[in-house]
Design an enzyme around this catalytic site. Structure first.
Site, PDB file in Angstrom:
ATOM      1  N   TYR A 166       0.885  -1.216   0.014  1.00  0.00           N
ATOM      2  CA  TYR A 166       0.071  -0.119   0.021  1.00  0.00           C
ATOM      3  C   TYR A 166       0.796   1.288   0.020  1.00  0.00           C
ATOM      4  O   TYR A 166       0.579   2.212  -1.046  1.00  0.00           O
ATOM      5  CB  TYR A 166      -0.740  -0.109   1.233  1.00  0.00           C
TER       6      TYR A 166
HETATM    7  N1  LIG Z   1      -9.549   7.564   5.638  1.00  0.00           N
HETATM    8  C1  LIG Z   1      -8.251   8.188   6.131  1.00  0.00           C
HETATM    9  O1  LIG Z   1      -7.949   8.420   7.304  1.00  0.00           O
HETATM   10  C2  LIG Z   1      -7.081   8.523   5.157  1.00  0.00           C
HETATM   11  C3  LIG Z   1      -5.990   9.000   5.427  1.00  0.00           C
HETATM   12  C4  LIG Z   1      -5.030   9.324   4.753  1.00  0.00           C
HETATM   13  C5  LIG Z   1      -5.182   9.194   3.016  1.00  0.00           C
HETATM   14  N2  LIG Z   1      -6.379   8.740   2.689  1.00  0.00           N
HETATM   15  C6  LIG Z   1      -6.596   8.720   1.394  1.00  0.00           C
HETATM   16  O2  LIG Z   1      -7.975   9.410   1.041  1.00  0.00           O
HETATM   17  C7  LIG Z   1      -8.479   8.533  -0.044  1.00  0.00           C
HETATM   18  C8  LIG Z   1      -9.973   8.014   0.096  1.00  0.00           C
HETATM   19  O3  LIG Z   1      -9.852   7.187   1.353  1.00  0.00           O
HETATM   20  P1  LIG Z   1     -11.159   6.940   1.960  1.00  0.00           P
HETATM   21  O4  LIG Z   1     -10.815   6.685   3.222  1.00  0.00           O
HETATM   22  O5  LIG Z   1     -12.531   7.523   1.510  1.00  0.00           O
HETATM   23  O6  LIG Z   1     -11.155   5.185   1.594  1.00  0.00           O
HETATM   24  P2  LIG Z   1     -12.229   4.119   1.438  1.00  0.00           P
HETATM   25  O7  LIG Z   1     -13.254   4.379   2.576  1.00  0.00           O
HETATM   26  O8  LIG Z   1     -11.515   2.989   1.468  1.00  0.00           O
HETATM   27  O9  LIG Z   1     -13.104   4.275   0.049  1.00  0.00           O
HETATM   28  C9  LIG Z   1     -12.592   4.037  -0.976  1.00  0.00           C
HETATM   29  C10 LIG Z   1     -13.411   4.097  -2.437  1.00  0.00           C
HETATM   30  O10 LIG Z   1     -12.525   3.463  -3.254  1.00  0.00           O
HETATM   31  C11 LIG Z   1     -13.482   2.531  -4.057  1.00  0.00           C
HETATM   32  N3  LIG Z   1     -12.751   1.214  -4.590  1.00  0.00           N
HETATM   33  C12 LIG Z   1     -12.058   0.358  -4.138  1.00  0.00           C
HETATM   34  N4  LIG Z   1     -11.473  -0.466  -4.911  1.00  0.00           N
HETATM   35  C13 LIG Z   1     -11.923  -0.101  -6.258  1.00  0.00           C
HETATM   36  C14 LIG Z   1     -11.953  -0.658  -7.336  1.00  0.00           C
HETATM   37  N5  LIG Z   1     -11.373  -1.884  -7.788  1.00  0.00           N
HETATM   38  N6  LIG Z   1     -12.457  -0.103  -8.295  1.00  0.00           N
HETATM   39  C15 LIG Z   1     -13.452   1.094  -8.233  1.00  0.00           C
HETATM   40  N7  LIG Z   1     -13.358   1.680  -6.780  1.00  0.00           N
HETATM   41  C16 LIG Z   1     -12.868   1.211  -5.784  1.00  0.00           C
HETATM   42  C17 LIG Z   1     -14.417   1.873  -2.837  1.00  0.00           C
HETATM   43  O11 LIG Z   1     -15.670   1.325  -3.534  1.00  0.00           O
HETATM   44  P3  LIG Z   1     -16.421   0.363  -2.896  1.00  0.00           P
HETATM   45  O12 LIG Z   1     -17.005   0.882  -1.741  1.00  0.00           O
HETATM   46  O13 LIG Z   1     -17.354  -0.224  -4.019  1.00  0.00           O
HETATM   47  O14 LIG Z   1     -15.572  -0.968  -2.529  1.00  0.00           O
HETATM   48  C18 LIG Z   1     -14.739   3.089  -1.979  1.00  0.00           C
HETATM   49  O15 LIG Z   1     -15.745   3.618  -2.528  1.00  0.00           O
HETATM   50  C19 LIG Z   1      -7.629   7.236  -0.384  1.00  0.00           C
HETATM   51  O16 LIG Z   1      -6.782   7.618  -1.254  1.00  0.00           O
HETATM   52  C20 LIG Z   1      -6.804   7.388   0.792  1.00  0.00           C
HETATM   53  O17 LIG Z   1      -5.210   6.929   0.582  1.00  0.00           O
HETATM   54  C21 LIG Z   1      -7.432   8.436   3.622  1.00  0.00           C
END
Ligand SMILES: NC(=O)c1ccc[n+]([C@@H]2O[C@H](COP(=O)([O-])OP(=O)(O)OC[C@H]3O[C@@H](n4cnc5c(N)ncnc54)[C@H](OP(=O)(O)O)[C@@H]3O)[C@@H](O)[C@H]2O)c1
Length: 247
Positions: A166
């Site tokens: 990752y």
């Molecule tokens: N949350 C945090 O604390 C945090 C911190 C630092 C950075 N970030 C960054 O913020 C960004 C968004 O994170 P998040 O926390 O919102 O992530 P999340 O809750 O894991 O949501 C990710 C989204 O990506 C979609 N996805 C996953 N695999 C996919 C695929 N094969 N094809 C199409 N869509 C796919 C998922 O769809 P499904 O729901 O359909 O699976 C989901 O809607 C990421 O880049 C992450 O690295 C987050």
């Protein structure tokens, strides 16, 4: 000037693609962009989640969005090309992309990680942003003011034990970002920035930190003013920047 005033919606008339729009940061940003007048293209893997976001946007009085189901872990070159053609055919323009789709296997030592996990994380976190930008570039170049936002992660910037493939996929995303920003440096109507959120309360955080008390974490909506600013006219001078978000 208030950015929530219906008469001064900063993204009026723009078409913005959001990947990973079904939950977490992508969902929050899609709602925020639509509230500012953008027609949002909702891309994600699970259609039911995208339909829920679609309904939320319509209920709130936003422009009718479009749904683009795609599994970015399986998509081939021709699928990315078709995706750009679908946006061109259905909406005729593209003014911005926010890349929020996120594949995460699990925290584990490298000795327990598999090539398949690494490949999926690379396909979704690194290759998909490159391929989407590459095939959408002709559309973006026709926009008078196009903005692309990549979303990084702290461990892509400072890799550490157990974050494995990752962290490496996100570090590669940062390297891609620098190449792309350099190539678009002389294009006044096309910019790219990379936002690194700190911890935010999304389903992803539950997977990386299951035992943590989440009550003090900011919701994904906390990032939306920054994302709206970068996506719209106020962001025109911000280009090629890595922007760390702290609430
Ligand atoms: N949350 C945090 O604390 C945090 C911190 C630092 C950075 N970030 C960054 O913020 C960004 C968004 O994170 P998040 O926390 O919102 O992530 P999340 O809750 O894991 O949501 C990710 C989204 O990506 C979609 N996805 C996953 N695999 C996919 C695929 N094969 N094809 C199409 N869509 C796919 C998922 O769809 P499904 O729901 O359909 O699976 C989901 O809607 C990421 O880049 C992450 O690295 C987050």
């Amino acid at each position: 000037m208030s950015t929530t005033d219906a008469h001064t919606r900063v993204l009026d008339g723009r078409v913005v693609l959001v990947t990973g729009a079904g939950q977490g940061l992508g969902r929050a940003a899609a709602l925020a962009f639509a509230a500012q007048g953008a027609t949002v293209v909702l891309l994600g893997r699970t259609v039911a989640k995208l339909e829920t976001v679609y309904d939320e946007i319509v209920r709130a009085g936003g422009p009718q969005p479009a749904i683009l189901p795609a599994d970015l872990a399986a998509a081939q070159e021709r699928d990315f090309e078709a995706l750009a053609q679908a946006i061109a055919g259905q909406l005729g323009r593209l003014d911005g992309i926010l890349h929020c789709a996120n594949a995460f296997a699990r925290l584990s030592p490298l000795s327990q990680q598999t090539m398949e996990q690494w490949l999926i994380q690379f396909r979704v976190n690194t290759l998909a942003p490159f391929a989407i930008n590459r095939f959408c570039e002709p559309l973006l170049k026709r926009s008078p003011d196009a903005a692309v936002i990549l979303v990084g992660e702290t461990h892509g910037h400072a890799p550490a034990a157990y974050w494995g493939g990752y962290a490496v996929s996100k570090a590669a995303l940062e390297a891609y970002f620098r190449v792309q920003a350099d190539e678009w440096a002389d294009r006044p109507n096309l910019r790219i920035n990379l936002v690194i959120p700190g911890p935010i309360h999304t389903p992803f955080r539950h997977r990386t930190h299951p035992a943590e008390d989440k009550s003090a974490l900011p919701p994904p909506e906390a990032l939306c003013p920054l994302l709206v600013e970068l996506m719209g006219p106020q962001g025109q001078k911000t280009r090629g920047q890595v922007i760390a978000f702290r609430s």
